[in-house]
Design a protein around this motif. Structure first.
Motif, PDB file in Angstrom:
ATOM      1  N   ASP A 160      34.612 109.125  71.779  1.00  0.00           N
ATOM      2  CA  ASP A 160      33.939 110.372  71.421  1.00  0.00           C
ATOM      3  C   ASP A 160      34.682 111.112  70.322  1.00  0.00           C
ATOM      4  O   ASP A 160      34.073 111.741  69.463  1.00  0.00           O
ATOM      5  N   LEU A 161      36.009 111.032  70.319  1.00  0.00           N
ATOM      6  CA  LEU A 161      36.794 111.746  69.313  1.00  0.00           C
ATOM      7  C   LEU A 161      36.691 111.128  67.927  1.00  0.00           C
ATOM      8  O   LEU A 161      36.682 111.834  66.930  1.00  0.00           O
ATOM      9  N   ILE A 162      36.624 109.812  67.840  1.00  0.00           N
ATOM     10  CA  ILE A 162      36.637 109.183  66.521  1.00  0.00           C
ATOM     11  C   ILE A 162      35.250 109.042  65.912  1.00  0.00           C
ATOM     12  O   ILE A 162      35.124 108.682  64.752  1.00  0.00           O
ATOM     13  N   ASP A 163      34.196 109.299  66.689  1.00  0.00           N
ATOM     14  CA  ASP A 163      32.842 109.313  66.141  1.00  0.00           C
ATOM     15  C   ASP A 163      32.441 107.955  65.569  1.00  0.00           C
ATOM     16  O   ASP A 163      31.859 107.859  64.500  1.00  0.00           O
ATOM     17  N   HIS A 164      32.788 106.871  66.269  1.00  0.00           N
ATOM     18  CA  HIS A 164      32.342 105.523  65.905  1.00  0.00           C
ATOM     19  C   HIS A 164      31.416 105.016  67.005  1.00  0.00           C
ATOM     20  O   HIS A 164      31.265 105.655  68.049  1.00  0.00           O
ATOM     21  N   ASP A 165      30.827 103.836  66.795  1.00  0.00           N
ATOM     22  CA  ASP A 165      29.952 103.245  67.805  1.00  0.00           C
ATOM     23  C   ASP A 165      30.730 102.462  68.849  1.00  0.00           C
ATOM     24  O   ASP A 165      30.196 102.153  69.914  1.00  0.00           O
ATOM     25  N   PHE A 166      31.973 102.084  68.552  1.00  0.00           N
ATOM     26  CA  PHE A 166      32.765 101.301  69.490  1.00  0.00           C
ATOM     27  C   PHE A 166      34.230 101.679  69.366  1.00  0.00           C
ATOM     28  O   PHE A 166      34.652 102.302  68.398  1.00  0.00           O
ATOM     29  N   TYR A 167      35.025 101.280  70.373  1.00  0.00           N
ATOM     30  CA  TYR A 167      36.463 101.545  70.361  1.00  0.00           C
ATOM     31  C   TYR A 167      37.166 100.383  71.054  1.00  0.00           C
ATOM     32  O   TYR A 167      36.835 100.025  72.191  1.00  0.00           O
ATOM     33  N   LEU A 168      38.119  99.774  70.361  1.00  0.00           N
ATOM     34  CA  LEU A 168      38.913  98.673  70.907  1.00  0.00           C
ATOM     35  C   LEU A 168      40.158  99.260  71.555  1.00  0.00           C
ATOM     36  O   LEU A 168      40.844 100.076  70.950  1.00  0.00           O
ATOM     37  N   PHE A 169      40.452  98.831  72.802  1.00  0.00           N
ATOM     38  CA  PHE A 169      41.609  99.382  73.508  1.00  0.00           C
ATOM     39  C   PHE A 169      42.227  98.328  74.417  1.00  0.00           C
ATOM     40  O   PHE A 169      41.610  97.305  74.718  1.00  0.00           O
ATOM     41  N   ARG A 170      43.472  98.590  74.827  1.00  0.00           N
ATOM     42  CA  ARG A 170      44.166  97.717  75.778  1.00  0.00           C
ATOM     43  C   ARG A 170      44.010  98.337  77.165  1.00  0.00           C
ATOM     44  O   ARG A 170      44.454  99.446  77.413  1.00  0.00           O
ATOM     45  N   GLU A 171      43.348  97.619  78.055  1.00  0.00           N
ATOM     46  CA  GLU A 171      43.061  98.136  79.393  1.00  0.00           C
ATOM     47  C   GLU A 171      44.345  98.227  80.203  1.00  0.00           C
ATOM     48  O   GLU A 171      45.186  97.335  80.176  1.00  0.00           O
ATOM     49  N   GLN A 172      44.496  99.336  80.911  1.00  0.00           N
ATOM     50  CA  GLN A 172      45.746  99.682  81.583  1.00  0.00           C
ATOM     51  C   GLN A 172      46.150  98.680  82.665  1.00  0.00           C
ATOM     52  O   GLN A 172      47.294  98.261  82.738  1.00  0.00           O
ATOM     53  N   GLU A 173      45.224  98.294  83.521  1.00  0.00           N
ATOM     54  CA  GLU A 173      45.575  97.442  84.664  1.00  0.00           C
ATOM     55  C   GLU A 173      45.802  95.985  84.269  1.00  0.00           C
ATOM     56  O   GLU A 173      46.762  95.364  84.703  1.00  0.00           O
ATOM     57  N   SER A 174      44.919  95.439  83.431  1.00  0.00           N
ATOM     58  CA  SER A 174      45.025  94.017  83.089  1.00  0.00           C
ATOM     59  C   SER A 174      45.846  93.759  81.823  1.00  0.00           C
ATOM     60  O   SER A 174      46.328  92.653  81.626  1.00  0.00           O
ATOM     61  N   GLY A 175      45.957  94.763  80.944  1.00  0.00           N
ATOM     62  CA  GLY A 175      46.659  94.582  79.678  1.00  0.00           C
ATOM     63  C   GLY A 175      45.835  93.852  78.640  1.00  0.00           C
ATOM     64  O   GLY A 175      46.313  93.556  77.552  1.00  0.00           O
ATOM     65  N   LEU A 177      42.681  93.207  75.888  1.00  0.00           N
ATOM     66  CA  LEU A 177      41.916  93.984  74.923  1.00  0.00           C
ATOM     67  C   LEU A 177      40.462  94.033  75.369  1.00  0.00           C
ATOM     68  O   LEU A 177      39.895  93.017  75.775  1.00  0.00           O
ATOM     69  N   GLN A 178      39.860  95.223  75.300  1.00  0.00           N
ATOM     70  CA  GLN A 178      38.469  95.413  75.665  1.00  0.00           C
ATOM     71  C   GLN A 178      37.823  96.332  74.639  1.00  0.00           C
ATOM     72  O   GLN A 178      38.502  97.056  73.923  1.00  0.00           O
ATOM     73  N   VAL A 179      36.508  96.307  74.570  1.00  0.00           N
ATOM     74  CA  VAL A 179      35.747  97.143  73.650  1.00  0.00           C
ATOM     75  C   VAL A 179      34.790  98.003  74.470  1.00  0.00           C
ATOM     76  O   VAL A 179      34.041  97.486  75.299  1.00  0.00           O
ATOM     77  N   ILE A 180      34.834  99.317  74.236  1.00  0.00           N
ATOM     78  CA  ILE A 180      33.846 100.206  74.838  1.00  0.00           C
ATOM     79  C   ILE A 180      32.907 100.632  73.715  1.00  0.00           C
ATOM     80  O   ILE A 180      33.346 100.847  72.581  1.00  0.00           O
ATOM     81  N   TYR A 181      31.604 100.697  74.026  1.00  0.00           N
ATOM     82  CA  TYR A 181      30.616 101.025  72.995  1.00  0.00           C
ATOM     83  C   TYR A 181      29.532 101.914  73.570  1.00  0.00           C
ATOM     84  O   TYR A 181      29.329 101.985  74.777  1.00  0.00           O
ATOM     85  N   ARG A 182      28.841 102.615  72.657  1.00  0.00           N
ATOM     86  CA  ARG A 182      27.699 103.441  73.046  1.00  0.00           C
ATOM     87  C   ARG A 182      26.467 102.553  73.122  1.00  0.00           C
ATOM     88  O   ARG A 182      26.165 101.830  72.169  1.00  0.00           O
ATOM     89  N   ARG A 183      25.739 102.632  74.233  1.00  0.00           N
ATOM     90  CA  ARG A 183      24.511 101.857  74.379  1.00  0.00           C
ATOM     91  C   ARG A 183      23.369 102.585  73.686  1.00  0.00           C
ATOM     92  O   ARG A 183      23.341 103.809  73.627  1.00  0.00           O
ATOM     93  N   GLY A 189      29.009 100.922  77.409  1.00  0.00           N
ATOM     94  CA  GLY A 189      29.205  99.565  77.882  1.00  0.00           C
ATOM     95  C   GLY A 189      30.629  99.133  77.547  1.00  0.00           C
ATOM     96  O   GLY A 189      31.251  99.678  76.646  1.00  0.00           O
ATOM     97  N   VAL A 190      31.136  98.139  78.287  1.00  0.00           N
ATOM     98  CA  VAL A 190      32.478  97.604  78.038  1.00  0.00           C
ATOM     99  C   VAL A 190      32.358  96.097  77.875  1.00  0.00           C
ATOM    100  O   VAL A 190      31.712  95.422  78.674  1.00  0.00           O
ATOM    101  N   ILE A 191      32.975  95.582  76.822  1.00  0.00           N
ATOM    102  CA  ILE A 191      33.024  94.138  76.579  1.00  0.00           C
ATOM    103  C   ILE A 191      34.445  93.694  76.879  1.00  0.00           C
ATOM    104  O   ILE A 191      35.403  94.257  76.385  1.00  0.00           O
ATOM    105  N   GLN A 192      34.560  92.652  77.721  1.00  0.00           N
ATOM    106  CA  GLN A 192      35.870  92.131  78.080  1.00  0.00           C
ATOM    107  C   GLN A 192      35.785  90.613  78.175  1.00  0.00           C
ATOM    108  O   GLN A 192      34.720  90.057  78.413  1.00  0.00           O
ATOM    109  N   ALA A 193      36.914  89.965  77.986  1.00  0.00           N
ATOM    110  CA  ALA A 193      36.966  88.505  78.030  1.00  0.00           C
ATOM    111  C   ALA A 193      36.860  88.014  79.471  1.00  0.00           C
ATOM    112  O   ALA A 193      37.373  88.640  80.391  1.00  0.00           O
TER     113      ALA A 193
END
Length: 195
Positions: A160-175, A177-183, A189-193
């Protein structure tokens, strides 16, 4: 506050520079304790049949990147819109990080400044020895970011802060990389391997 203003496909006149500076200073005036640097990109579309003029602002607030972008047919209108949007985003950021979200006697830990994180060790020798210069393929732009682990909720907030359609981040519990996006139809939605 350090303010950098860049122009693409347009001449940055003193009047345009002054207008941009006054609008952003007014938008940021209540948040000056957080905001140390703002980077502004003003651009005009090259295609004359598409009168699109863009104002993009990236603000560095206590180590967090906040970005706003607006387009319209008039550059001054785009600057007005982006200043309003930035003010709203800063207000939301400040409300989220103010002390009323914590129990009495506890404060949020502050994010270190860029200067505090940079290693001041001198560089010995040349960084170019034995290396050949090459340009990336056209159309590919690379960005590098620190990726501290965070929860999905924290990643949604960053999106929400960066005003993009998606954000790539490192998930805290698993470590991982995941992508959260606006549907398209609302929500996230979250994309994960898959293992």
């Amino acid at each position: 506050m350090k303010l950098l203003i860049h122009g693409r496909n347009l001449e940055l006149t003193p009047a345009l520079r002054e207008y941009t500076q006054s609008k952003l200073e007014r938008a940021i005036q209540h948040f000056e304790d957080m905001v140390k640097e703002a980077d502004v990109h003003l651009s005009v579309a090259r295609n004359p049949s598409v009168p699109q003029q863009t104002a993009e602002v990236t603000v560095f607030a206590n180590g967090t990147v906040i970005r706003a972008q607006e387009r319209s047919e008039n550059l001054y209108a785009s600057i007005d819109l982006v200043a309003s949007k930035l003010c709203r985003q800063l207000r939301r950021y400040k409300e989220r990080h103010s002390d009323h979200h914590h129990s009495p006697g506890h404060r949020a830990s502050s994010t270190p400044t860029t200067e505090a994180v940079i290693d001041e060790a001198p560089i010995d020798g040349s960084l170019l020895d034995g290396k050949e210069a090459h340009l990336p393929s056209p159309g590919v732009r690379r960005k590098y970011f620190a990726m501290p682990p965070m929860s999905v909720e924290q990643a949604r907030y960053q999106l929400d802060l960066i005003d993009h359609d998606f954000y790539l981040f490192r998930e805290q519990e698993s470590g991982q990389l995941q992508v959260i996006y606006r549907r398209n139809h609302g929500g996230y939605g979250v994309i994960q391997a898959r293992d």
